[in-house]
Design an enzyme around this catalytic site. Structure first.
Site, PDB file in Angstrom:
ATOM      1  N   TYR A  61       0.852  -1.184   0.000  1.00 39.04           N
ATOM      2  CA  TYR A  61       0.000   0.000   0.000  1.00 39.04           C
ATOM      3  C   TYR A  61       0.888   1.235   0.000  1.00 39.04           C
ATOM      4  O   TYR A  61       1.870   1.303   0.754  1.00 39.04           O
ATOM      5  CB  TYR A  61      -0.881   0.025   1.243  1.00 39.04           C
ATOM      6  N   GLU A  63      -0.427   4.902  -0.464  1.00 38.82           N
ATOM      7  CA  GLU A  63      -1.216   6.110  -0.689  1.00 38.82           C
ATOM      8  C   GLU A  63      -0.338   7.345  -0.557  1.00 38.82           C
ATOM      9  O   GLU A  63       0.505   7.437   0.335  1.00 38.82           O
ATOM     10  CB  GLU A  63      -2.370   6.188   0.311  1.00 38.82           C
ATOM     11  N   ASP A 207      -6.163  13.703 -25.347  1.00 38.38           N
ATOM     12  CA  ASP A 207      -6.232  12.314 -24.904  1.00 38.38           C
ATOM     13  C   ASP A 207      -5.597  11.467 -26.011  1.00 38.38           C
ATOM     14  O   ASP A 207      -6.177  11.267 -27.070  1.00 38.38           O
ATOM     15  CB  ASP A 207      -7.687  11.917 -24.681  1.00 38.38           C
ATOM     16  N   THR A 233      -3.651   6.046 -22.016  1.00 33.70           N
ATOM     17  CA  THR A 233      -3.506   4.709 -21.469  1.00 33.70           C
ATOM     18  C   THR A 233      -2.067   4.274 -21.712  1.00 33.70           C
ATOM     19  O   THR A 233      -1.315   4.916 -22.450  1.00 33.70           O
ATOM     20  CB  THR A 233      -4.455   3.708 -22.152  1.00 33.70           C
ATOM     21  N   LYS A 236      -2.135   0.416 -25.101  1.00 32.44           N
ATOM     22  CA  LYS A 236      -2.484   0.306 -26.514  1.00 32.44           C
ATOM     23  C   LYS A 236      -1.193   0.317 -27.350  1.00 32.44           C
ATOM     24  O   LYS A 236      -0.391  -0.594 -27.227  1.00 32.44           O
ATOM     25  CB  LYS A 236      -3.475   1.407 -26.889  1.00 32.44           C
ATOM     26  N   ARG A 242      -2.188  -2.557 -18.542  1.00 37.40           N
ATOM     27  CA  ARG A 242      -3.486  -1.884 -18.648  1.00 37.40           C
ATOM     28  C   ARG A 242      -3.595  -0.843 -17.540  1.00 37.40           C
ATOM     29  O   ARG A 242      -3.793  -1.193 -16.367  1.00 37.40           O
ATOM     30  CB  ARG A 242      -4.625  -2.889 -18.552  1.00 37.40           C
TER      31      ARG A 242
END
Length: 431
Positions: A61, A63, A207, A233, A236, A242
């Site tokens: 973790y 954060e 984008d 992303t 691609k 992903r």
């Protein structure tokens, strides 16, 4: 199911713990290996990236941001995130980068949150003309939070109508203008968008989810230097895991970081961030640049053969990694075309075409991309052979025997370009 005392919970293999899931993974490896993947938004990531995604970093973790975490023990994962940030800056030339977004849609929502107030006006490309659902579709959180207005392509050439963009911007006076698409086969003129944004006092966001790899390799013009915010992303054309990335000018950086966390997400996926670092490192190699160049030339070869076989293409061809087949002049729907190509061993997706009269669940088009097969190793001649298979499968007189023959041709191409030879039964990631 039982285990002996020396068989630790931590060391059991998935085939022993859950043979049902192991079988599913093996079947998916077989499907990917034995068919030709041509969905434009998909790619094959490297074995090295699979290793990073399946690594012990999934246990941590973290954060917050590197050096400013809400948990202890983050000194190692900080290095992974700092490396991913530094490499993204090198690859794209961005001032500020946040590598934590779980997806491209999350990156887009963070960008909106950083610079907009609910109800603000945004001008973006409509989904029906090649945009994306996170660009203001009413049923998406973007469309229900902000007042989106949509531009499209010209009917005569199916290219973005910059006169319409300018006219709408002058009328709507948006706070933000968005450029980017999920089904647009041509170069996007980011400089022209920035000029319009400046004229009406709007911010400009690009984008580049689909074309990020092409941009990184210099095969498509970059929006960095034109757009104040750039999202993408990483899976691609970039060929990574992903996930998503958000980049911006330095003066927006703090707001963007806060929009990602705590605005939209909790703990980042550190194993995926490490995989992003691997992908961004690979994006700086000559091999990567050559593959992006070949992705585009492969798509041009695909378009050439399809055109010669009298298959209509939106805008008449392509400048990037995808073509959009227009079946509206035939009896076939997008659903029909997708099913026919599946029978021929080629995976694509049905897609709307500009001014489509069929509903989105049916469509009149097919979106076909070359990134995945290029990553697998196919060259221009191989892609021409694939194009012939596609054309034969879409022929109105194709019968069952023909599809059996076509599927065998597709499988033979796949055998020439093996996929993941180091994977065992689809689930064992070998070191």
């Amino acid at each position: 199911m039982s285990f002996t005392a020396d068989e630790s919970y931590l060391s059991r293999d998935i085939a022993d713990v859950d043979p049902v899931v192991a079988e599913i993974l093996g079947d998916e490896l077989a499907r990917q290996s034995e068919t030709l993947e041509m969905i434009a938004s998909e790619n094959f990531t490297s074995h090295a990236i699979l290793q990073a995604v399946g690594s012990v970093l999934t246990n941590k973790y973290a954060e917050g941001l590197p050096g400013k975490r809400y948990y202890g023990g983050c000194e190692v994962v900080d290095r992974a995130e700092e490396l991913a940030i530094a490499r993204a800056k090198e690859v794209f030339g961005a001032d500020h980068v946040n590598v934590q977004p779980h997806s491209g849609s999350t990156a887009n929502e963070a960008a909106y949150r950083a610079v907009l107030t609910p109800g603000d006006r945004v001008l973006a490309m409509g989904l029906a003309h090649g945009g994306h659902l996170s660009h203001g579709l009413k049923v998406n959180v973007s469309g229900s939070t902000y007042e989106f207005h949509h531009y499209g392509v010209a009917r005569e050439d199916h290219r973005i109508d910059m006169d319409q963009v300018r006219d709408m911007a002058r009328e709507v006076r948006p706070t933000l203008i968005v450029a980017g698409a999920s089904a647009y086969p041509r170069i996007i003129d980011f400089a022209a968008f920035r000029e319009i944004a400046d004229e009406v006092g709007a911010l400009f966001m690009a984008d580049i989810a689909h074309i990020a790899g092409l941009v990184a390799a210099g095969v498509h013009p970059t929006p960095v230097g034109h757009a104040q915010i750039v999202t993408t992303t990483t899976h691609k054309t970039l060929g990574g895991p992903r996930a998503g990335i958000a980049m911006c000018d330095a003066d927006i950086g703090r707001d963007l970081d806060r929009a990602v966390f705590p605005g939209l997400q909790g703990g980042p996926l550190m194993h995926v961030i490490a995989a992003k670092a691997v992908a961004l490192g690979m994006a700086q190699t000559d091999e990567f640049i050559e593959r992006q160049q070949r992705t585009v030339t492969n798509c041009a070869a695909l378009a050439e053969v399809l055109g010669a076989r009298d298959i209509d293409l939106v805008s008449g061809g392509t400048d990037n990694h995808l073509v959009l087949v227009d079946l509206s002049a035939t009896e076939l729907t997008g659903v029909d075309g997708e099913e026919r190509l599946d029978r021929a061993g080629i995976t694509v997706n049905k897609n709307g075409v500009p001014f489509d009269e069929r509903p989105p669940t049916v469509t009149s088009g097919l979106r076909i991309g070359t990134a995945a097969l290029t990553t697998r190793g196919l060259g221009n001649d191989d892609m021409r052979e694939v194009a012939e298979i596609i054309a034969d499968a879409l022929a109105p007189d194709a019968e069952d025997a023909e599809f059996t023959r076509l599927r065998a041709r597709s499988a033979a191409i796949g055998e020439r370009f093996p996929l993941y030879p180091r994977l065992s039964a689809g689930f064992a990631i070998q070191a």
